[in-house]
Each structure stands twice: as C-alpha cells, then as structure tokens.
Design an enzyme around this catalytic site. Structure first.
Site, PDB file in Angstrom:
ATOM      1  CE  LYS A  16      55.467  40.181  37.747  1.00 13.64           C
ATOM      2  NZ  LYS A  16      54.479  40.638  36.754  1.00 13.64           N
TER       3      LYS A  16
ATOM      4  NE  ARG B  81      55.024  36.698  35.020  1.00 16.29           N
ATOM      5  CZ  ARG B  81      55.551  36.035  36.053  1.00 16.29           C
ATOM      6  NH1 ARG B  81      56.622  35.254  35.860  1.00 16.29           N
ATOM      7  NH2 ARG B  81      55.052  36.170  37.246  1.00 16.29           N
TER       8      ARG B  81
ATOM      9  N   GLY C 174      48.841  44.481  40.146  1.00 17.81           N
ATOM     10  CA  GLY C 174      47.646  44.585  39.316  1.00 17.81           C
ATOM     11  C   GLY C 174      47.637  45.770  38.375  1.00 17.81           C
TER      12      GLY C 174
ATOM     13  CG  MET D  96      51.503  47.967  33.887  1.00 18.68           C
ATOM     14  SD  MET D  96      53.148  48.508  33.555  1.00 18.68           S
ATOM     15  CE  MET D  96      53.870  48.394  35.148  1.00 18.68           C
TER      16      MET D  96
ATOM     17  NE  ARG E  27      54.018  40.510  44.955  1.00 22.29           N
ATOM     18  CZ  ARG E  27      53.097  40.709  44.038  1.00 22.29           C
ATOM     19  NH1 ARG E  27      53.331  41.472  43.011  1.00 22.29           N
ATOM     20  NH2 ARG E  27      51.924  40.129  44.137  1.00 22.29           N
TER      21      ARG E  27
ATOM     22  CG  HIS F 252      42.295  44.422  42.501  1.00 20.72           C
ATOM     23  ND1 HIS F 252      41.469  45.453  42.878  1.00 20.72           N
ATOM     24  CD2 HIS F 252      43.398  44.985  41.966  1.00 20.72           C
ATOM     25  CE1 HIS F 252      42.042  46.600  42.566  1.00 20.72           C
ATOM     26  NE2 HIS F 252      43.216  46.350  42.005  1.00 20.72           N
TER      27      HIS F 252
ATOM     28  CB  SER G 214      57.030  74.506  71.854  1.00 17.98           C
ATOM     29  OG  SER G 214      56.246  73.514  71.244  1.00 17.98           O
TER      30      SER G 214
ATOM     31  CB  CYS H  69      53.423  71.237  69.930  1.00 12.48           C
ATOM     32  SG  CYS H  69      53.399  73.017  69.801  1.00 12.48           S
TER      33      CYS H  69
ATOM     34  CE1 TYR I  89      58.013  69.227  73.158  1.00  7.96           C
ATOM     35  CE2 TYR I  89      59.931  69.913  74.419  1.00  7.96           C
ATOM     36  CZ  TYR I  89      58.685  70.190  73.875  1.00  7.96           C
ATOM     37  OH  TYR I  89      58.113  71.427  74.051  1.00  7.96           O
TER      38      TYR I  89
HETATM   39  P1  ADP Z   1      51.128  40.209  38.155  1.00  9.60           P
HETATM   40  O1  ADP Z   1      52.225  41.193  38.043  1.00  9.60           O
HETATM   41  O2  ADP Z   1      49.782  40.805  37.976  1.00  9.60           O
HETATM   42  O3  ADP Z   1      51.258  39.347  39.351  1.00  9.60           O
HETATM   43  P2  ADP Z   1      52.265  38.085  36.615  1.00  9.60           P
HETATM   44  O4  ADP Z   1      53.165  38.465  35.525  1.00  9.60           O
HETATM   45  O5  ADP Z   1      52.884  37.621  37.861  1.00  9.60           O
HETATM   46  O6  ADP Z   1      51.264  39.276  36.871  1.00  9.60           O
HETATM   47  O7  ADP Z   1      51.306  36.971  36.051  1.00  9.60           O
HETATM   48  C1  ADP Z   1      50.131  36.603  36.670  1.00  9.60           C
HETATM   49  C2  ADP Z   1      50.029  35.119  36.753  1.00  9.60           C
HETATM   50  O8  ADP Z   1      50.145  34.544  35.499  1.00  9.60           O
HETATM   51  C3  ADP Z   1      51.113  34.454  37.559  1.00  9.60           C
HETATM   52  O9  ADP Z   1      50.846  34.461  38.921  1.00  9.60           O
HETATM   53  C4  ADP Z   1      51.084  33.054  37.049  1.00  9.60           C
HETATM   54  O10 ADP Z   1      50.089  32.324  37.693  1.00  9.60           O
HETATM   55  C5  ADP Z   1      50.705  33.262  35.611  1.00  9.60           C
HETATM   56  N1  ADP Z   1      51.905  33.150  34.812  1.00  9.60           N
HETATM   57  C6  ADP Z   1      52.749  34.118  34.421  1.00  9.60           C
HETATM   58  N2  ADP Z   1      53.752  33.602  33.719  1.00  9.60           N
HETATM   59  C7  ADP Z   1      53.550  32.274  33.640  1.00  9.60           C
HETATM   60  C8  ADP Z   1      54.253  31.193  33.062  1.00  9.60           C
HETATM   61  N3  ADP Z   1      55.381  31.374  32.391  1.00  9.60           N
HETATM   62  N4  ADP Z   1      53.743  29.964  33.204  1.00  9.60           N
HETATM   63  C9  ADP Z   1      52.592  29.778  33.881  1.00  9.60           C
HETATM   64  N5  ADP Z   1      51.890  30.741  34.444  1.00  9.60           N
HETATM   65  C10 ADP Z   1      52.362  31.987  34.337  1.00  9.60           C
HETATM   66 MG    MG Z   2      52.380  38.043  39.764  1.00  7.82          MG
END
Ligand code: ADP
Ligand code: MG
Ligand code: MG
Length: 888
Positions: free
Chosen positions: A31, A100, A109, A111, A344, A460, A768, A835, A855
């Site tokens: 990220k 984040r 999803g 953390m 990503r 999710h 084989s 095989c 092979y």
């Molecule tokens: P994950 O790793 O679960 O995707 P993120 O860290 O990307 O978590 O955060 C999830 C969501 O939170 C992002 O997709 C975004 O919509 C919102 N978010 C995170 N940081 C910001 C920010 N600085 N401003 C606005 N929204 C944010």
């Molecule tokens: Mg995200």
C-alpha cells in the site's frame, strides 16, 4: 553499526514528491509503495507517510516506540499539516488521518483501518463549522469512535452496530448519514461511555495518543489468528511484518457530490477491457466492501459526476500502462474531486488472467513470453472448471451477482467452523452467509463454493473467493439467511443445513438440489496462450490415461502421448472381473493360462482403442501392478456368488481369498514380482500389446508402444521380465510378419532402483519416475495412513507441505536426480519422464525440466497446467521471467 548509513523509519509522500517508490514494497508494504509511486506520477493522493515494515517486529518485541521513531513520525506529521494547511488536533482546521496497515504481500481484509483519527469534542466542532455540515462532522466522529474501539480496544463490533441500528430504527433512517445531528451526538457519547465501561479507561481525546494507539494496533494485528492463517495458507513468511500508513483524510461522506469506491482497470472476472467497479455516494471507506449498503456499478458514475469519472478512467489508464498490468484501485471523491487511496496488482480469475495477458500482448504492453510467464499455472484450473448442465432439471432458488466463475454442488453449511470440519472430512460443502467477514476465511478455504445474501462484486466474499478460484455468488438479495436456525429461505422455500444446492458463479444462479456438471469448452485466448507456451517449452507433456476417453481428452488438452497407461483398471469392468478372479484363484498354471486366454482378446481390444486414440504419439503401458487380492471379493456373499460362477466349493474359495491377504500389501506380491512369480501374466499382457500394435501397423498406422515394468528394485528383476517381453514380441512379429519398434523400460519407484539406476539402464531404455510410490517408500510412509499425523506435521511445521501433493525435492528429488545421472552415465540417450500426480504440479515440472527430463505425464486436466509450467521453467532458466514482478 556506528558510522554506517541508517535507513529512515518513516517515508513521506505528498505534493508530487515521495521518499519511496513502487520498488520498495519490502520496506513500505504494498500500500505504501503504491501511494508513493502514485504521488510521484502526479496522481492526486492525499499526503501522508509510511512507517517501515521493520519497525513492526521491533515494536512487537519491545512493545515500545523508540524516541527516534516518535521524532520521525511527528516530523512527517508536520509535513502533512503543511501540505494540507490543517493542524492535527487544531480546533479550527483540524487535520484528520487514516491509519492503515499494509504488508509487502497483499493480505486483503486481514488488518483493519481506522478512519477520521484526530477527532474529539473540540475538533469535531471545527469540522462542523468549516464544512458547514455538522451531520458530516458527527457522522465522521461516530465512525471514528466505533472503528477505534473495535480495532484498538478489541471491543465486539456488534456492541456498536446494535446501538447504531436501534437509533436508525427509532428515526426511520435507512442510511447512517441520514441520522440527525443530535442523534449522532448522542451515539458518540453512548459509544464513549461504553468504552469506559468495558475497558475501565476513558476514550482517548488527545489526537497524538489516538495516533500511537492506532499504530500499535496495526502492528499487533500482524499476529491475529486470521492474519496468521492467511499467511500459512499463502506461504507468506511471518517475519515480513506490516507497514503502517498514516494518510490525510479526504471525505466521501460530505454529501451527494462526494463518494467512495473501488475499481479495476479491467473486469477481473472476465478480463474484458473496460473500467469495472462500484461506488457509493455520500459514504466512507469500508461502506462499499462491507456489504451493508449495495453499491452502484461504476458506469453510472459517468452520469452523476462525469468529470470525476473521466479523471478516474484516465488515472486507470495511466496506472495500467505504468505498471503494465491490471490494477485494483480504491478512490474517494470529495466534493467532485477525485483522490486515489490505493493501487495494487489486481487479483483475477483464471479466465480473466488468460484473456488479459493475450490482449495486453495485442496492445504491445507485454511480450508473449511475459504473457506466458505471468499466469500462475494452477489458475488454468478455473478455465477447466465445470459448468451446470442446462439439461438438469433444477429449481432456481435465487439469482445473485456472479462474483467468481465455475459451478459447484454441495451441502449447505452456515458456519465457517462447521464448514471447516465437514470439508476436511471430505464432504462437499457450500458456505452460505448473510455476508462474509475475515472471520469466515477458514470456512471459505474448504468450501466448494460461497453464497452470500448481501454485498457487491467487491465484497469480502467476492474478493476472497476469486483469489482462491472458488465459485461464488454474492448479493443474492432474495435469500433470507437465518444463521441462528441454520436455514435460509428463498422464493418461498426453505433450505436447511445439510441440504444440497448447486450454484454457478459465472451466472449468479443458485439452484436447489444437486446439478449435473459438465466440462468447459476452452476458448480462443486459452489456445493462443498455450500455443505461446508450447513454442517456448522444452519438456514434452504426456497424459496419464487408462481409457480411450481419457486419451482423447488428454489429446484435446495438448498431451503428446501417454506417459502412464495402467492396465489394472481394465480388469474391473463387467464380466472381466469374473475372468480375472478365475485367473487369480486358479489352482495351477494350466488353469491360470485358460483364464488368461479369455482375458487376452479383451486386453488387445483395449490397447488397440488406446493406440488409435493416440496415433502418432508414444504410449507407455505399465504391466499389471497391484496386489492380486485387490481384485477379489471382500464380502462373504460375494464369495458365495463367485464360487457359484467358478463352479467350485465355497470353502475352497474362501480359503484361497484368505490366503492371498497380506499384512503389508503395499510392499507385498505386486509389481514385477507378480510377473516373475507368474510369467504367464506378463506373457498375456505383452502379447495383447504387440498384437494390438501389429494390427495398427498393418493398417499403416503409426504406433509407438513403450512397455514399462513396475516396482523394479534390481537389475535382475528387470532382466528376467525383459526376457519374457522380448520373446513374446519376437513371436508376435513372426506370426504377423510385421515389426513394430518399441521401447522397454522401468518405473523408478523404489529407492533401490534409484540407487542402482546405472545397472538398470544397461537394459532399460527408459525410466519413468513413479513419484507416488517413490514418496511412500522414501519416507517409509503409507499414503493411506498418513492422514493420522500429516495434518499435525504440517501444523507444527515438521514438513513444509504434503509430500504427496508437492514433490519433496530435497529428499525424493535427490533420489530422482541421482537416478537420472546414474542412468544417463550408462545410457546417454536414456529417456526420462515422470508419471504420478506430481507430473502436473508446477514445482515438480520445473524440477524435471532442470534435470533435463524428456517429459512429464499427468492426469488429463493437469495437462495444460503442465504445459504452462514447463514453458515457465524454460523461461526461468533463460532468466526472462516476468519483469512486472518487481512492481506493486
Ligand atoms: P484495506 O487494506 O482493507 O483495503 P485500506 O487501508 O485501504 O484498507 O482502507 C479501507 C478504505 O478506507 C479505503 O478503501 C478508503 O476508502 C478508506 N480510506 C483509507 N484511508 C483514507 C483516507 N485517507 N481518506 C479517505 N478514505 C480513506
Ligand atoms: Mg484498501
Ligand atoms: Mg507404483
């Protein structure tokens, strides 16, 4: 180390400049690296900073933040203040941030993120005044306290959800944002009281202590059960650690001219080249993926906010060109202005991966070799996925969103733990949930498919299922899931736990009952990609096939011959079994020969059909291998019937059956031992092979039999069997006045054979490797009993993976390598192949390629996987694997 250059702990990004780059994923996490790279590319990203991954472990060890770290964080926080013109904790223009997580490997999803950090009773007033939108300010505050309490104080989410839902009900509000300010204020107070009551401490009002609490929580989340489970499943090392990103907030919940969403630069399900995704107006962050509100498809954003939409499309193109691959984007629109919050490499289904790779070659974005190198061979499985036979008469229960393609049938289970239990015991289960959360992950791993009532294409459930290549239907809104009572209702019927349903993740359709599944048709993109793979690879790929049907399927999948044709299956069909039993239970050689006479034409017919199906390609036929008692009846009633058929006393048959039983049949009278004790069996089988081959050759067909002696341990065994085979061949060629070239070789499936391979190669023309038996005998571990402790071995890390699934290269592989080298020393043109199921396992294929084998051979559905893996092995050896691997 004094005097040496010390790496910074914190990296800034903002205003078009960044300390980090996309290549620094190890340090910044995926990220953080993405945010830095986008910033440098001039894409609008709110400013922020990333705390490096290596801080994670030092924090987890000491549970303390060093003064150096504190200094760097506060310094960069000031830079963010300067870049935004706001103050962290300031009452007039308060700066809010998100905190984040972000590991070097994407752990979707796993953390949690905290938004709106920096709010307290003072700053919220500043926000309200400044935005002229008090309900926005209080909605943000309410979200912050809620998220912070669950992530940092680990309080159950429901405590807050229940209270929020109750207030919404009282006010008749459907969305959070529709709650009146006074109610939001009351909720914030209620939440804070709850925290005090549950934790004994007041909710932190000081933004800096909020920040450090959140940073600590992100680091700690590295060691939650689901994070650990995820890493185990995906082979991510625990030592990696997560980074922490602190990013200035932008607000999607400022009104109807704001919103938030996720987008893919191409459709991750089909691969179609168009912006794909969904969004919600007047919403924040996780609203889109939580499944609480059903988001809008991205195309409609073009009507609502054409400017922001076009900006998003343009940004998507820039990022895709830059990273040379499909990207998964997260964005927020604040009062019409687009901000990117994440980029990503997009997860995609197998079919999408193939289509995208082909189209990117056409767009000259990547080379053919890169296209070949880029597709994980196992993803091809999904192209080979079955679909539901339209002819099966099934009741449609519901139609949801087609989140991940492929069809599946299974019994309904509502709880992840139970799904895990039943799934592990071999039952096909379909996990049905209102919506899934990361807590359901282990249940999804074992389920055949996943069905949810809520959530969109990026919920999710959808993301995780696609990642695992599992059929998934989400947002089946007409389904009412009653998890407490273990049932769901749809279309007026109720389906209880344990009942069968079928679903098609490609169409979103869900049916009651067990559907008939049919094999998929392979498309144009698949053919092109496989063609490129074939141009590159050195290894031949053959199929393990015992029947003409499997032979044809193998050829359709591109097999270049049969690497293993087992003959025992042929004796199980219909009346053959009776004759086979007659042969086995015969009292003398004469009796055995009489029965074998009857089996001969049947075998000849089998071989002719297989030779014809494989015309022009080599066919390796293994002589009879299993212990004979596998063909005998087990039930007494069957023994009585058999005695009747054979016109012999029941007692005699009973005794004969008993006498053939072995304490350890795996190591008993089987393989070439059978042919040595009863050469007439080898004679009959060989005669059938050569008569069939001569029949084809007589019609000018091309036939290349390769006769394989199983379970050889010594050169003497091989020589004795070879003598029998060669003599029969001569006889048949003389009788038919035609000669068919053939090879005579052996399986290498016992350590002794590998150790004496130089002697074996004096006579054997090919080896084989039977890696199933070789794994059993090398480990001294019977596959049938391994289930008692292998799971614990895996759990405790005694072995890295199940050696029957993934070739044990350091052990079994060493024997294979030794046998190849010894064999080729004696006979330089010795033909080498593998095989057994490992033949279709990408790591094993690469290993065979490195050893210079001729092979690999595997089951029909694995043939394409092996072709691709073989091509990738060649590319890896040339050092031309995918260049984009270095990017986010
Ligand atoms: P994950 O790793 O679960 O995707 P993120 O860290 O990307 O978590 O955060 C999830 C969501 O939170 C992002 O997709 C975004 O919509 C919102 N978010 C995170 N940081 C910001 C920010 N600085 N401003 C606005 N929204 C944010
Ligand atoms: Mg995200
Ligand atoms: Mg074997």
């Amino acid at each position: 180390m004094s005097g040496s250059f010390t790496q910074p702990l914190v990296y800034f990004f903002g205003q078009g400049r960044a300390d980090g780059t996309a290549a620094m994923k190890d340090v910044l996490g995926g990220k953080g690296a993405g945010l830095a790279e986008m910033t440098t590319l001039g894409i609008p990203v709110p400013p922020g900073f990333t705390i490096a991954t290596n801080v994670c472990h030092s924090y987890l060890e000491s549970r303390q933040f060093s003064p150096r770290l504190r200094g760097q964080v506060e310094h960069h926080l000031q830079r963010v203040e300067a870049a935004t013109g706001k103050q962290f904790g300031g009452a007039e223009h308060p700066l809010l941030v998100s905190v984040r997580s972000g590991a070097p490997v994407s752990m979707p999803g796993m953390m949690e993120t905290i938004l709106n950090l920096g709010l307290n009773d003072a700053t919220v007033e500043g926000m309200a005044v400044q935005s002229e939108n008090p309900s926005f300010a209080w909605d943000s505050y309410r979200r912050f306290v809620q998220m912070y309490s669950s992530v940092v104080f680990d309080l159950p989410k429901q405590l807050f959800e229940q209270r929020l839902e109750a207030r919404k009900r009282d006010c008749g509000a459907t969305r959070d944002i529709d709650l009146p300010v006074t109610v939001l204020q009351a909720l914030v107070r209620e939440f804070k009281d709850l925290v005090k009551q549950e934790t004994g401490k007041p909710f932190p009002d000081d933004p800096l202590s909020q920040l450090w609490g959140a940073i600590a929580a992100v680091f700690q989340s590295w060691n939650t059960r689901r994070a650990i489970d995820y890493r185990k499943l995906h082979g991510v090392p625990d030592t990696m650690g997560t980074a922490v990103n602190v990013v200035a907030m932008v607000f999607g919940n400022l009104g109807e001219d704001s919103g938030t969403g996720v987008a893919f630069t191409r459709d991750p399900s089909t691969g179609e080249s168009r912006l794909y995704g969904e969004y919600l107006l007047n919403a924040q962050g996780e609203d889109v993926v939580s499944g609480a509100r059903t988001p809008e498809p991205i195309a409609s954003l073009n009507e609502r906010m054409p400017h922001a939409y076009q900006e998003l499309e343009r940004t998507a193109r820039v990022l895709e060109r830059h990273f040379r691959d499909v990207q998964d984007l997260e964005f927020t629109i604040e009062r019409g202005r687009l901000y990117m919050l994440q980029v990503r490499r997009a997860q995609r289904t197998g079919p999408a991966a193939v289509r995208i790779a082909c189209e990117m070659v056409d767009e000259r974005l990547i080379t053919k070799e890169e296209a070949v190198a880029r597709i994980p061979p196992k993803d091809l499985d999904q192209l080979l996925h079955p679909t539901i036979d339209q002819a099966s008469q099934l009741d449609l229960l519901a139609v949801g969103l087609p989140a991940s393609p492929g069809a599946a049938c299974g019994i309904v289970v509502f709880d992840a733990d139970k799904a895990e239990r039943l799934g592990r015991s071999g039952q096909p289960v379909i996990l049905v949930r209102r919506e899934t959360s990361p807590e359901d992950f282990h249940g999804m791993v074992v389920a055949k498919a996943v069905l949810t009532a809520r959530g969109g294409m990026t919920s999710h459930a959808a993301v995780v299922a696609r990642g695992m290549g599992k059929p998934c239907v989400v947002g089946a809104a007409t389904i009412d899931v009653d998890e407490a009572n273990q049932q769901f209702t749809a279309d007026g019927r109720s389906v209880r736990e344990g009942e069968w349903i079928s679903l098609d993740g490609g169409t979103g359709r869900v049916f009651a009952g067990q559907a008939r599944l049919i094999d998929p048709a392979l498309g144009e993109h698949f053919k092109r990609l496989m063609g490129w793979a074939d141009d590159v690879r050195q290894l031949r790929v053959r199929v393990n096939a015992d029947t003409p049907a499997d032979s044809h399927r193998g050829r359709d999948f591109g097999a270049e011959g049969i690497g293993l044709c087992r003959t025992e299956h042929m004796f199980f069909e219909g009346d053959r079994l009776v004759v086979m039993r007659e042969m086995i239970l015969a009292q003398d050689e004469a009796g055995r020969r009489r029965a074998l006479e009857k089996l001969l034409p049947m075998q000849r017919g089998d071989f002719e059909a297989i030779f014809r199906a494989m015309e022009g390609f080599p066919v390796t036929i293994r002589l009879l291998d299993p212990p004979l008692h596998e063909f005998l009846p087990k039930e007494d009633s069957e023994i009585v019937t058999l005695a009747g058929h054979l016109e012999r006393p029941v007692d005699e048959i009973r005794r004969a059956v008993l006498s053939l039983q072995e304490v350890n049949p795996m190591l008993g009278l089987r393989g070439c031992r059978l042919g040595i004790v009863h050469p007439e069996i080898t004679q009959m089988q060989t005669r059938a092979i050569f008569e069939a081959a001569c029949a084809i050759a007589a019609r000018r067909g091309r036939v290349m039999p390769e006769i394989m002696i199983p379970l050889t341990a010594s050169a003497v065994e091989f020589r004795k069997q070879a003598l029998v085979v060669r003599r029969v061949a001569e006889d048949v060629f003389n009788e038919r006045q035609i000669t068919v070239p053939y090879l005579l070789g052996t399986m290498i499936e016992l350590p002794r054979a590998a150790l004496t391979a130089d002697e074996l190669a004096l006579e054997a023309q090919f080896f084989s490797f039977g890696t199933n038996d070789l794994t059993q005998t090398t480990w001294g571990l019977s596959r049938d009993d391994a289930g008692r402790f292998l799971p614990q071995y895996l759990e405790q890390g005694v072995i890295p993976s199940d050696p029957f699934q993934e070739l044990d290269i350091p052990g079994v592989g060493k024997l294979i390598q030794m046998a190849c080298e010894l064999g080729r020393k004696t006979r330089p043109d010795l033909k080498l192949g593998i095989c057994g199921e490992h033949g279709g396992e990408p790591n094993a294929v690469a290993f065979c390629d490195r050893l210079g084998m001729n092979y690999v051979s595997c089951s029909p559905f694995r043939v394409p996987i092996a072709r691709l893996a073989a091509a990738q092995a060649t590319l890896a050896a040339r050092g031309t694997m995918d260049r984009t691997k270095a990017t986010v």
